[in-house]
Design a protein around this motif. Structure first.
Motif, mmCIF file in Angstrom:
data_model
loop_
_atom_site.group_PDB
_atom_site.id
_atom_site.type_symbol
_atom_site.label_atom_id
_atom_site.label_comp_id
_atom_site.label_asym_id
_atom_site.label_seq_id
_atom_site.Cartn_x
_atom_site.Cartn_y
_atom_site.Cartn_z
ATOM 1 N N VAL A 11 -12.724 38.967 20.512
ATOM 2 C CA VAL A 11 -12.754 38.399 19.163
ATOM 3 C C VAL A 11 -12.091 39.360 18.175
ATOM 4 C CG1 VAL A 11 -14.275 37.605 17.299
ATOM 5 C CG2 VAL A 11 -14.763 36.958 19.657
ATOM 6 N N LEU A 12 -12.141 40.660 18.469
ATOM 7 C CA LEU A 12 -11.488 41.634 17.587
ATOM 8 C C LEU A 12 -9.978 41.393 17.497
ATOM 9 C CD1 LEU A 12 -13.394 44.924 18.481
ATOM 10 C CD2 LEU A 12 -13.661 43.480 16.449
ATOM 11 N N LEU A 13 -9.382 40.883 18.559
ATOM 12 C CA LEU A 13 -7.949 40.562 18.509
ATOM 13 C C LEU A 13 -7.679 39.415 17.544
ATOM 14 C CD1 LEU A 13 -7.120 40.902 22.307
ATOM 15 C CD2 LEU A 13 -6.580 42.522 20.467
ATOM 16 N N ILE A 14 -8.606 38.475 17.472
ATOM 17 C CA ILE A 14 -8.472 37.368 16.524
ATOM 18 C C ILE A 14 -8.636 37.892 15.099
ATOM 19 C CG2 ILE A 14 -9.370 35.117 15.833
ATOM 20 C CD1 ILE A 14 -8.030 35.206 18.653
ATOM 21 N N VAL A 15 -9.581 38.795 14.913
ATOM 22 C CA VAL A 15 -9.759 39.425 13.596
ATOM 23 C C VAL A 15 -8.485 40.178 13.214
ATOM 24 C CG1 VAL A 15 -11.061 41.177 12.312
ATOM 25 C CG2 VAL A 15 -12.261 39.544 13.787
ATOM 26 N N LEU A 16 -7.875 40.851 14.169
ATOM 27 C CA LEU A 16 -6.617 41.556 13.919
ATOM 28 C C LEU A 16 -5.524 40.578 13.490
ATOM 29 C CD1 LEU A 16 -5.122 44.294 13.981
ATOM 30 C CD2 LEU A 16 -4.607 43.833 16.391
ATOM 31 N N LEU A 17 -5.440 39.423 14.126
ATOM 32 C CA LEU A 17 -4.479 38.391 13.721
ATOM 33 C C LEU A 17 -4.703 38.006 12.264
ATOM 34 C CD1 LEU A 17 -2.426 35.999 14.101
ATOM 35 C CD2 LEU A 17 -4.375 34.681 14.900
ATOM 36 N N LEU B 101 -5.558 42.578 31.878
ATOM 37 C CA LEU B 101 -6.233 43.627 31.109
ATOM 38 C C LEU B 101 -7.683 43.247 30.797
ATOM 39 C CD1 LEU B 101 -3.382 44.677 28.644
ATOM 40 C CD2 LEU B 101 -4.238 45.935 30.637
ATOM 41 N N LEU B 102 -7.910 41.966 30.508
ATOM 42 C CA LEU B 102 -9.278 41.517 30.218
ATOM 43 C C LEU B 102 -10.161 41.658 31.453
ATOM 44 C CD1 LEU B 102 -11.146 40.310 28.043
ATOM 45 C CD2 LEU B 102 -10.537 38.066 28.922
ATOM 46 N N GLY B 103 -9.619 41.364 32.626
ATOM 47 C CA GLY B 103 -10.377 41.553 33.860
ATOM 48 C C GLY B 103 -10.755 43.010 34.076
ATOM 49 N N ALA B 104 -9.797 43.893 33.853
ATOM 50 C CA ALA B 104 -10.079 45.323 33.991
ATOM 51 C C ALA B 104 -11.077 45.778 32.928
ATOM 52 C CB ALA B 104 -8.778 46.124 33.877
ATOM 53 N N PHE B 105 -10.917 45.257 31.713
ATOM 54 C CA PHE B 105 -11.832 45.613 30.633
ATOM 55 C C PHE B 105 -13.246 45.105 30.926
ATOM 56 C CE2 PHE B 105 -13.626 44.947 26.315
ATOM 57 C CZ PHE B 105 -13.598 46.260 25.892
ATOM 58 N N ALA B 106 -13.341 43.903 31.513
ATOM 59 C CA ALA B 106 -14.657 43.364 31.879
ATOM 60 C C ALA B 106 -15.356 44.281 32.879
ATOM 61 C CB ALA B 106 -14.510 41.955 32.456
ATOM 62 N N SER B 107 -14.597 44.867 33.783
ATOM 63 C CA SER B 107 -15.185 45.833 34.732
ATOM 64 C C SER B 107 -15.714 47.057 34.005
ATOM 65 C CB SER B 107 -14.141 46.263 35.766
ATOM 66 O OG SER B 107 -13.766 45.179 36.566
ATOM 67 N N LEU B 108 -14.982 47.490 32.984
ATOM 68 C CA LEU B 108 -15.407 48.672 32.219
ATOM 69 C C LEU B 108 -16.670 48.417 31.395
ATOM 70 C CD1 LEU B 108 -12.035 50.097 30.845
ATOM 71 C CD2 LEU B 108 -13.549 51.168 32.508
ATOM 72 N N VAL B 109 -16.727 47.241 30.745
ATOM 73 C CA VAL B 109 -17.870 46.964 29.861
ATOM 74 C C VAL B 109 -19.022 46.293 30.593
ATOM 75 C CG1 VAL B 109 -16.489 46.925 27.759
ATOM 76 C CG2 VAL B 109 -16.885 44.780 29.003
ATOM 77 N N ALA C 203 -16.634 41.239 27.470
ATOM 78 C CA ALA C 203 -15.183 41.317 27.268
ATOM 79 C C ALA C 203 -14.711 40.218 26.320
ATOM 80 C CB ALA C 203 -14.458 41.223 28.601
ATOM 81 N N TYR C 204 -15.275 39.005 26.437
ATOM 82 C CA TYR C 204 -14.909 37.914 25.516
ATOM 83 C C TYR C 204 -15.334 38.258 24.097
ATOM 84 C CZ TYR C 204 -13.952 35.012 29.622
ATOM 85 O OH TYR C 204 -13.448 34.517 30.791
ATOM 86 N N ARG C 205 -16.513 38.854 23.935
ATOM 87 C CA ARG C 205 -16.952 39.249 22.594
ATOM 88 C C ARG C 205 -15.996 40.286 21.999
ATOM 89 N NH1 ARG C 205 -21.767 38.147 25.073
ATOM 90 N NH2 ARG C 205 -22.187 40.261 25.814
ATOM 91 N N THR D 149 -10.749 29.762 17.184
ATOM 92 C CA THR D 149 -10.454 30.478 18.424
ATOM 93 C C THR D 149 -11.459 31.603 18.642
ATOM 94 O OG1 THR D 149 -8.098 29.962 18.199
ATOM 95 C CG2 THR D 149 -8.673 31.739 19.706
ATOM 96 N N GLY D 150 -11.692 32.390 17.604
ATOM 97 C CA GLY D 150 -12.668 33.473 17.705
ATOM 98 C C GLY D 150 -14.079 32.954 17.954
ATOM 99 N N ALA D 151 -14.450 31.882 17.251
ATOM 100 C CA ALA D 151 -15.780 31.299 17.453
ATOM 101 C C ALA D 151 -15.925 30.761 18.872
ATOM 102 C CB ALA D 151 -16.033 30.190 16.437
ATOM 103 N N GLY D 152 -14.850 30.189 19.400
ATOM 104 C CA GLY D 152 -14.883 29.685 20.779
ATOM 105 C C GLY D 152 -15.080 30.806 21.783
ATOM 106 N N LEU D 153 -14.393 31.923 21.574
ATOM 107 C CA LEU D 153 -14.581 33.080 22.456
ATOM 108 C C LEU D 153 -16.007 33.610 22.358
ATOM 109 C CD1 LEU D 153 -11.238 35.034 21.922
ATOM 110 C CD2 LEU D 153 -12.061 34.060 24.072
#
Length: 163
Positions: free
Chosen positions: A136-142, A117-125, A131-133, A49-53
């Motif tokens: 991946v931190l959420l997958i690491v957290l899992l 949230l990802l859409g809003a985060f994409a605007s920020l970054v 944002a997809y990169r 999943t993380g590699a796909g993102l």
């Protein structure tokens, strides 16, 4: 919107390849889950999943988008049903309907809220790729949370056996 940002005309192949991998991986990883347990599915599934993102974040052609979708689909097609099965396995038989409903409600809420949230985060970054990169931190957290869970439950089990 990501396709437009990345200059990819037909993003429909993402959904076709993702769905194909979901159909392929779910029965196979279900057998692995039944024979070996959730860790044998969750760790590799989270990795895919993380590699796909990560691959998706760098996709700039229909073929790279399709490859990212296949890797992501293999991971998500493993993790989501394994988490559901694990939830049901850990629930009393009389509460399995409620557990199933709660799982899917939380899953849908997470996807819906996460998308916004990802859409809003994409605007920020500045881009969906970035944002997809970061996602991946959420997958690491899992992986970290599940690893800690396994360590704690194995330690507790060893203590109970020793007592």
């Amino acid at each position: 919107m990501f396709g437009k940002e990345a200059g990819i005309g037909n993003v429909g192949w993402f959904f076709v390849c993702n769905a194909a991998m979901l159909l392929i991986t779910r029965p196979l990883t279900g057998l692995v889950y039944d024979r070996k347990g959730p860790a044998w599915v969750l760790f590799p599934g989270a990795f895919f999943t993380g590699a796909g993102l990560w691959l998706l974040s760098y996709a700039h052609s229909a073929s790279s988008l399709a490859a990212a979708a296949a890797v992501f689909g293999a991971g998500f097609g493993s993790v989501q049903p394994a988490l559901l099965a694990w939830t049901i396995d850990r629930t009393a038989p009389s509460r399995r309907g409620a557990a199933n409903g709660t799982f899917y409600s939380a899953n849908d809420l997470g996807i819906g809220t996460g998308s916004m949230l990802l859409g809003a985060f994409a605007s920020l970054v500045g881009s969906y790729g970035a944002a997809y990169r970061w996602s991946v931190l959420l997958i690491v957290l899992l992986i970290v949370i599940y690893s800690v869970y396994l360590l704690l439950t194995r330690r507790k089990s060893a203590q109970l056996k020793a007592a």
